[in-house]
Design a protein around this motif. Structure first.
Motif, PDB file in Angstrom:
ATOM      1  N   ASN A  69       0.824  -1.212   0.000  1.00 60.49           N
ATOM      2  CA  ASN A  69       0.000   0.000   0.000  1.00 60.49           C
ATOM      3  C   ASN A  69       0.853   1.256   0.000  1.00 60.49           C
ATOM      4  O   ASN A  69       0.535   2.233  -0.696  1.00 60.49           O
ATOM      5  CB  ASN A  69      -0.927  -0.002   1.215  1.00 60.49           C
ATOM      6  CG  ASN A  69      -1.970  -1.108   1.167  1.00 60.49           C
ATOM      7  OD1 ASN A  69      -2.518  -1.510   2.190  1.00 60.49           O
ATOM      8  ND2 ASN A  69      -2.245  -1.643  -0.022  1.00 60.49           N
ATOM      9  N   LEU A 132      -7.643   1.474   6.117  1.00 58.81           N
ATOM     10  CA  LEU A 132      -8.187   1.434   4.749  1.00 58.81           C
ATOM     11  C   LEU A 132      -8.715   2.798   4.324  1.00 58.81           C
ATOM     12  O   LEU A 132      -8.519   3.212   3.170  1.00 58.81           O
ATOM     13  CB  LEU A 132      -9.307   0.401   4.661  1.00 58.81           C
ATOM     14  CG  LEU A 132      -8.922  -1.054   4.384  1.00 58.81           C
ATOM     15  CD1 LEU A 132     -10.164  -1.913   4.289  1.00 58.81           C
ATOM     16  CD2 LEU A 132      -8.104  -1.149   3.102  1.00 58.81           C
ATOM     17  N   TYR A 135      -5.805   5.039   3.429  1.00 59.30           N
ATOM     18  CA  TYR A 135      -5.169   4.562   2.198  1.00 59.30           C
ATOM     19  C   TYR A 135      -6.033   4.874   0.982  1.00 59.30           C
ATOM     20  O   TYR A 135      -5.554   5.418  -0.024  1.00 59.30           O
ATOM     21  CB  TYR A 135      -4.922   3.059   2.329  1.00 59.30           C
ATOM     22  CG  TYR A 135      -4.490   2.389   1.051  1.00 59.30           C
ATOM     23  CD1 TYR A 135      -3.325   2.769   0.390  1.00 59.30           C
ATOM     24  CD2 TYR A 135      -5.244   1.341   0.511  1.00 59.30           C
ATOM     25  CE1 TYR A 135      -2.933   2.144  -0.781  1.00 59.30           C
ATOM     26  CE2 TYR A 135      -4.851   0.711  -0.647  1.00 59.30           C
ATOM     27  CZ  TYR A 135      -3.702   1.112  -1.298  1.00 59.30           C
ATOM     28  OH  TYR A 135      -3.313   0.495  -2.451  1.00 59.30           O
ATOM     29  N   ILE A 136      -7.321   4.572   1.071  1.00 63.47           N
ATOM     30  CA  ILE A 136      -8.221   4.785  -0.069  1.00 63.47           C
ATOM     31  C   ILE A 136      -8.362   6.270  -0.375  1.00 63.47           C
ATOM     32  O   ILE A 136      -8.396   6.683  -1.539  1.00 63.47           O
ATOM     33  CB  ILE A 136      -9.603   4.159   0.220  1.00 63.47           C
ATOM     34  CG1 ILE A 136      -9.495   2.643   0.298  1.00 63.47           C
ATOM     35  CG2 ILE A 136     -10.604   4.543  -0.865  1.00 63.47           C
ATOM     36  CD1 ILE A 136     -10.741   1.970   0.818  1.00 63.47           C
ATOM     37  N   SER A 137      -8.441   7.082   0.669  1.00 63.09           N
ATOM     38  CA  SER A 137      -8.650   8.522   0.472  1.00 63.09           C
ATOM     39  C   SER A 137      -7.507   9.130  -0.331  1.00 63.09           C
ATOM     40  O   SER A 137      -7.728   9.837  -1.326  1.00 63.09           O
ATOM     41  CB  SER A 137      -8.782   9.223   1.820  1.00 63.09           C
ATOM     42  OG  SER A 137      -9.893   8.746   2.524  1.00 63.09           O
ATOM     43  N   SER A 140      -7.260   7.497  -3.989  1.00 63.44           N
ATOM     44  CA  SER A 140      -8.327   7.976  -4.879  1.00 63.44           C
ATOM     45  C   SER A 140      -8.083   9.419  -5.301  1.00 63.44           C
ATOM     46  O   SER A 140      -8.271   9.774  -6.474  1.00 63.44           O
ATOM     47  CB  SER A 140      -9.678   7.853  -4.184  1.00 63.44           C
ATOM     48  OG  SER A 140      -9.956   6.516  -3.848  1.00 63.44           O
ATOM     49  N   TYR A 179      -9.923  -0.746  -8.301  1.00 59.25           N
ATOM     50  CA  TYR A 179      -9.266  -1.239  -7.082  1.00 59.25           C
ATOM     51  C   TYR A 179      -9.701  -0.435  -5.860  1.00 59.25           C
ATOM     52  O   TYR A 179     -10.000  -1.008  -4.797  1.00 59.25           O
ATOM     53  CB  TYR A 179      -7.756  -1.161  -7.270  1.00 59.25           C
ATOM     54  CG  TYR A 179      -6.958  -1.447  -6.034  1.00 59.25           C
ATOM     55  CD1 TYR A 179      -6.934  -2.727  -5.480  1.00 59.25           C
ATOM     56  CD2 TYR A 179      -6.212  -0.448  -5.427  1.00 59.25           C
ATOM     57  CE1 TYR A 179      -6.184  -2.991  -4.341  1.00 59.25           C
ATOM     58  CE2 TYR A 179      -5.463  -0.702  -4.289  1.00 59.25           C
ATOM     59  CZ  TYR A 179      -5.457  -1.977  -3.746  1.00 59.25           C
ATOM     60  OH  TYR A 179      -4.727  -2.234  -2.620  1.00 59.25           O
ATOM     61  N   THR A 180      -9.745   0.897  -5.991  1.00 57.67           N
ATOM     62  CA  THR A 180     -10.165   1.714  -4.850  1.00 57.67           C
ATOM     63  C   THR A 180     -11.638   1.474  -4.515  1.00 57.67           C
ATOM     64  O   THR A 180     -12.020   1.524  -3.341  1.00 57.67           O
ATOM     65  CB  THR A 180      -9.922   3.205  -5.129  1.00 57.67           C
ATOM     66  OG1 THR A 180     -10.637   3.596  -6.313  1.00 57.67           O
ATOM     67  CG2 THR A 180      -8.444   3.483  -5.325  1.00 57.67           C
ATOM     68  N   TYR A 182     -13.134  -1.381  -4.876  1.00 60.68           N
ATOM     69  CA  TYR A 182     -13.119  -2.651  -4.122  1.00 60.68           C
ATOM     70  C   TYR A 182     -12.730  -2.405  -2.665  1.00 60.68           C
ATOM     71  O   TYR A 182     -13.353  -2.957  -1.742  1.00 60.68           O
ATOM     72  CB  TYR A 182     -12.152  -3.625  -4.783  1.00 60.68           C
ATOM     73  CG  TYR A 182     -11.744  -4.775  -3.894  1.00 60.68           C
ATOM     74  CD1 TYR A 182     -12.608  -5.837  -3.667  1.00 60.68           C
ATOM     75  CD2 TYR A 182     -10.500  -4.778  -3.249  1.00 60.68           C
ATOM     76  CE1 TYR A 182     -12.248  -6.882  -2.833  1.00 60.68           C
ATOM     77  CE2 TYR A 182     -10.130  -5.819  -2.418  1.00 60.68           C
ATOM     78  CZ  TYR A 182     -11.007  -6.868  -2.205  1.00 60.68           C
ATOM     79  OH  TYR A 182     -10.647  -7.900  -1.378  1.00 60.68           O
ATOM     80  N   LYS A 183     -11.694  -1.593  -2.449  1.00 57.96           N
ATOM     81  CA  LYS A 183     -11.265  -1.316  -1.084  1.00 57.96           C
ATOM     82  C   LYS A 183     -12.345  -0.569  -0.301  1.00 57.96           C
ATOM     83  O   LYS A 183     -12.532  -0.799   0.900  1.00 57.96           O
ATOM     84  CB  LYS A 183      -9.969  -0.496  -1.111  1.00 57.96           C
ATOM     85  CG  LYS A 183      -8.742  -1.289  -1.509  1.00 57.96           C
ATOM     86  CD  LYS A 183      -8.421  -2.353  -0.478  1.00 57.96           C
ATOM     87  CE  LYS A 183      -7.130  -3.073  -0.755  1.00 57.96           C
ATOM     88  NZ  LYS A 183      -6.830  -4.120   0.263  1.00 57.96           N
ATOM     89  N   LEU A 184     -13.048   0.334  -0.983  1.00 61.29           N
ATOM     90  CA  LEU A 184     -14.138   1.043  -0.311  1.00 61.29           C
ATOM     91  C   LEU A 184     -15.260   0.073   0.069  1.00 61.29           C
ATOM     92  O   LEU A 184     -15.840   0.166   1.167  1.00 61.29           O
ATOM     93  CB  LEU A 184     -14.676   2.142  -1.229  1.00 61.29           C
ATOM     94  CG  LEU A 184     -15.828   2.987  -0.680  1.00 61.29           C
ATOM     95  CD1 LEU A 184     -15.405   3.698   0.612  1.00 61.29           C
ATOM     96  CD2 LEU A 184     -16.300   3.999  -1.716  1.00 61.29           C
ATOM     97  N   SER A 214      -8.509  -7.203  -6.047  1.00 56.60           N
ATOM     98  CA  SER A 214      -7.464  -6.848  -5.082  1.00 56.60           C
ATOM     99  C   SER A 214      -6.060  -6.938  -5.663  1.00 56.60           C
ATOM    100  O   SER A 214      -5.155  -6.254  -5.180  1.00 56.60           O
ATOM    101  CB  SER A 214      -7.569  -7.753  -3.849  1.00 56.60           C
ATOM    102  OG  SER A 214      -7.356  -9.108  -4.212  1.00 56.60           O
TER     103      SER A 214
END
Length: 394
Positions: A69, A132, A135-137, A140, A179-180, A182-184, A214
């Motif tokens: 990540n 998460l 990381y996603i924020s 994205s 991918y993002t 999916y993580k969300l 993933s």
């Protein structure tokens, strides 16, 4: 999967080394950012390999996720840095890059703290959810920021390799957004306690669920973005090699016509200037000089161009195509050279070939003269006394 991911990691690491160490000096704009981008992507690909994951987690359990990540957000930041350096003024690019680096450092530090707390709290789902979210924020934000720039730049660029590369990068951004997403979804699953997605799925295939989201999606994103950003750098030397080969071949193909003109009019041969001697092996310089000398020779023959020969050549070769017009011009040049040798000025001067004045750039002028030179050697023989050119092979 070890072969695929570790192979791509080695390839990207080698590419990173080339960009940083093999670009010569002074280094082009964006060299260090591109090197960081490729190195980050190399680490991201390596972290997807089960062999790397097993080796890392023997030291720290589950640390491969953190490494992967962090490599992903670092690569996203490097992508932005490359884009900023290539498309913005230096001061504005530095300001934006500095801001992104602060955000990257904060995100990586926060992710590391949350990861450590998660491990100490016996895999706390709350800590993992915050991890998460952070990381996603950032990921994205970086992907969308880059996607907006890519779309804008692809509409304005003129080089086809750059345009294609940017579109490939845009497709890569699409996979990154998958991918993002999916993580969300995974974050919402944890927050709502639905447990729809396994906590630690083992990926034995790139097309199984949820590994396609993933692992496969970010891998494709990395591959397409790297390919899109490096495509112009790969295509440019190839296109330059093709250009130099065409220039050298054109220079040789114009030799026969140039020799006859320069033998009859030595004054058209340009004197080698001191600053041009260093360019004596440059194909572009040599071809441009030869085209200028042939054009000057054609201008010097204006008074010897008989209209009767031009009209007879038009009857013999026809009109309507560049090749036929070039054959007519070759016949006129051959007759004009014969008139120059005997001192016989044309009673009725033939006008220049149609469109000759519009061929301003080197390629257009060269392509026209190549047709004339080919016809001069291969299609037009001696011009008879009645003004009709003899067709070679007829």
């Amino acid at each position: 999967m070890n072969t695929v991911f570790l192979g791509m990691a080695c390839l990207l690491a080698a590419a990173s080394g080339y960009w940083v160490l093999g670009r010569g000096t002074p280094r082009p704009t964006g060299t260090w950012a591109m090197g960081a981008l490729l190195a980050s992507f190399a680490l991201a690909f390596a972290s997807y390999a089960p062999l790397f994951e097993d080796a890392a987690e023997t030291a720290v359990p589950h640390v491969a996720r953190l490494l992967s990540n962090c490599a992903s957000v670092a690569a996203a930041t490097a992508v932005l840095a490359v884009s900023f350096q290539l498309n913005l003024e230096p001061a504005e690019a530095q300001r934006r890059i500095r801001l992104r680096l602060f955000l990257l450092a904060g995100s990586a530090f926060g992710m590391t703290i949350l990861f450590a707390y998660e491990q100490m709290a016996h895999r706390s789902p709350q800590a993992y959810a915050l991890y998460l979210l952070l990381y996603i924020s950032y990921l994205s934000f970086a992907v969308v920021d880059f996607l907006v720039q890519v779309v804008r730049q692809s509409k304005s660029t003129r080089r086809s390799s750059v345009r294609i590369g940017l579109r490939l990068a845009a497709v890569g951004c699409g996979f990154a957004l998958v991918y993002t997403a999916y993580k969300l979804t995974r974050l919402l699953d944890l927050g709502l306690g639905l447990h729809l997605i396994p906590d630690h799925p083992e990926c034995s295939s790139l097309v199984t669920m949820p590994c396609i989201f993933s692992v496969t999606s970010p891998a494709l994103a990395v591959l397409l973005i790297c390919l899109g950003l490096t495509l112009p750098a790969v295509v440019y030397p190839l296109s330059q090699a093709r250009r130099r080969r065409w220039e050298a071949q054109s220079f040789e193909a114009l030799g026969s016509l140039w020799q006859d003109l320069s033998a009859a009019m030595p004054e058209i041969v340009l004197t080698a200037a001191d600053d041009a001697q260093d360019s004596s092996n440059d194909s572009d310089f040599l071809l441009q000089r030869r085209v200028i000398e042939i054009s000057d020779g054609s201008l010097a023959l204006r008074a010897f161009r008989p209209r009767a020969v031009q009209e007879a050549a038009q009857d013999a070769f026809g009109t309507g195509t560049e090749e036929r017009a070039a054959a007519v011009e070759a016949a006129v040049v051959k007759a004009a050279l014969a008139g120059l040798k005997t001192g016989r000025v044309a009673d009725d001067v033939a006008p220049p070939a149609a469109g000759a004045a519009s061929r301003k750039d080197l390629r257009a002028a060269t392509e026209w003269l190549l047709l004339v030179a080919d016809a001069y050697v291969n299609r037009v023989g001696r011009v008879r006394d009645d003004g009709r050119p003899e067709l070679v092979g007829a």
